[in-house]
Design an enzyme around this catalytic site. Structure first.
Site, PDB file in Angstrom:
ATOM      1  N   CYS A 111     -13.222  -2.925  -0.306  1.00 29.30           N
ATOM      2  CA  CYS A 111     -13.271  -1.378  -0.686  1.00 29.30           C
ATOM      3  C   CYS A 111     -14.566  -1.048  -0.246  1.00 29.30           C
ATOM      4  CB  CYS A 111     -13.033  -1.172  -2.252  1.00 29.30           C
ATOM      5  SG  CYS A 111     -11.514  -2.029  -2.781  1.00 29.30           S
ATOM      6  N   HIS A 255     -16.502   4.886  -4.551  1.00 32.33           N
ATOM      7  CA  HIS A 255     -15.082   4.219  -4.359  1.00 32.33           C
ATOM      8  C   HIS A 255     -14.353   4.524  -5.606  1.00 32.33           C
ATOM      9  CE1 HIS A 255     -11.823   1.499  -3.828  1.00 32.33           C
ATOM     10  NE2 HIS A 255     -12.344   0.473  -4.836  1.00 32.33           N
ATOM     11  N   ASN A 285      -6.464   3.405  -6.281  1.00 33.27           N
ATOM     12  CA  ASN A 285      -7.240   3.000  -5.642  1.00 33.27           C
ATOM     13  C   ASN A 285      -6.779   2.527  -4.180  1.00 33.27           C
ATOM     14  OD1 ASN A 285      -8.998   0.870  -4.469  1.00 33.27           O
ATOM     15  ND2 ASN A 285      -9.346  -0.191  -6.384  1.00 33.27           N
TER      16      ASN A 285
END
Ligand code: UT7
Length: 328
Positions: A111, A255, A285
């Site tokens: 990520c 993020h 996500n």
């Protein structure tokens, strides 16, 4: 030397899944997912390959940048969910965009990928004066690697792609990247098993949980602990390098893993949540795509204005983290 972001682009798959949709196959509820993560809905790649989503986002960014793709000298794509072990997604996106003069390669930093890739692109632009523009893309389809029987991970992820086109400039820039491999087993997906028969005979274990091939495993609590520390720490390290503070930043674009992680950072910084771009409620996500998707949306909505200072902050598997501070 800094970078100037000339254009942004995105692609999100047509198909969406609400929290309620998950109650049909795992023991969960809209209330649990909303209150524990902030996520309400996410897009799921159906027919769309990762390279396709990335190419679509890239084409949009190129068009909005108003440049000729032949002047792009570098393509970096971040992904952990490519359809191909080889070639790189970047090579496929080169084919699709006509960026025929570019060097092209992928990065896999979980990520944190987008932050690593932007920092890498800036370094290329700094050291190669013949390079005019760099194209940075993040494209992910986590849904293809999610175990839909595991309620603790399957409700979290969504799919999509974001892209930016950058050129060198004298605008403000700083970055800080970290990795701590001792936490590598907290977030992983196994691609192949190395000689399983030999492994059994020799009693070899590599220390990674084995939930089957191509299935994502996450120790949520460990990653959560890491994330709440890594997010502010990565920003502070990058800010310190250029002598600025959180008060100099107009927009934090972290993020998008869990709204509680972002709330913890806001509390630590003593800043209102309004200074953080949040899109996880409708995208979930999306791993390395989450920052460019959030950035693109905030630009499209007119929230982010030219001249404002932005902090992109990533954290994820590795365990890695990173922050890039730019002036838009
Ligand atoms: O993107 C890469 C970086 N990733 C992250 O930053 C993710 C970091 N981790 C997190 O965001 C959170 O740890 C999660 C959202 C993954 C989990 O939230 P949590 O508050 O840490 O929950 P937990 O794992 O401590 O589980 C609490 C309870 C457990 O039940 P028991 O053992 O207390 O009875 C879980 O089984 O919640 C249960 N649970 C669920 N219940 C309903 C876990 N998932 C679900 C679910 N629906 N989907």
């Amino acid at each position: 030397m800094g970078i100037n972001i000339l254009g942004t682009g995105c692609y999100v798959p047509e198909q969406t899944l609400t929290n309620d949709d998950f109650t049909r196959f795992v023991d969960t509820s809209d209330e649990w997912i909303r209150t524990r993560t902030g996520i309400c809905e996410r897009h799921m790649a159906g027919w769309e390959p990762v390279w396709y989503m990335g190419a679509h986002a890239a084409k949009q960014a190129i068009e909005r940048a108003g440049i000729d793709p032949v002047d792009i000298g570098l393509i970096i794509t971040t992904t952990v969910t490519s359809e191909f072990l080889t070639p790189s997604i970047s090579s496929v996106i080169q084919r699709e965009t006509g960026a025929v003069n570019a060097a092209a390669f992928d990065m896999n930093v979980g990520c944190s990928g987008f932050v690593y890739a932007v920092d890498t692109a800036r370094r290329f632009l700094e050291t190669d004066s013949s390079m005019k523009y760099a194209l940075v893309i993040a494209s992910e389809a986590l849904s293809r690697f999610t175990d839909f029987t595991d309620r603790s991970t399957c409700v979290l992820f969504g799919d999509g792609a974001g892209a930016i086109v950058v050129e060198r400039s004298d605008k403000l820039f700083s970055s800080h990247l970290t990795s701590d491999g001792t936490g590598a087993h907290f977030l992983c997906a196994r691609n192949v098993r190395v000689a399983p028969e030999v492994a059994i005979e020799t009693d070899f274990e590599d220390g990674f949980p084995d939930r089957g091939l191509h299935k994502l495993y996450q120790d949520g609590r460990e990653v959560y602990k890491f994330a709440t520390k890594a997010l502010p720490a990565a920003f502070e390290a990058a800010a310190e390098k250029i002598g600025i503070t959180k008060d100099d930043i107009d927009w934090f674009i972290p993020h998008q893993a869990n709204v509680r992680i972002i709330e913890t950072a806001a509390k630590k910084f003593e800043l209102p949540m309004e200074r953080f771009v949040i899109t996880l409620d409708h995208f979930g996500n999306t791993s390395s795509s989450s920052i460019p998707l959030a950035f693109n949306e905030a630009v499209e909505k007119g929230m982010i204005q030219r001249g404002q200072k932005l902090a992109f902050i990533g954290f994820g598997s590795g365990l890695t983290s990173g922050c890039v501070i730019v002036e838009y």
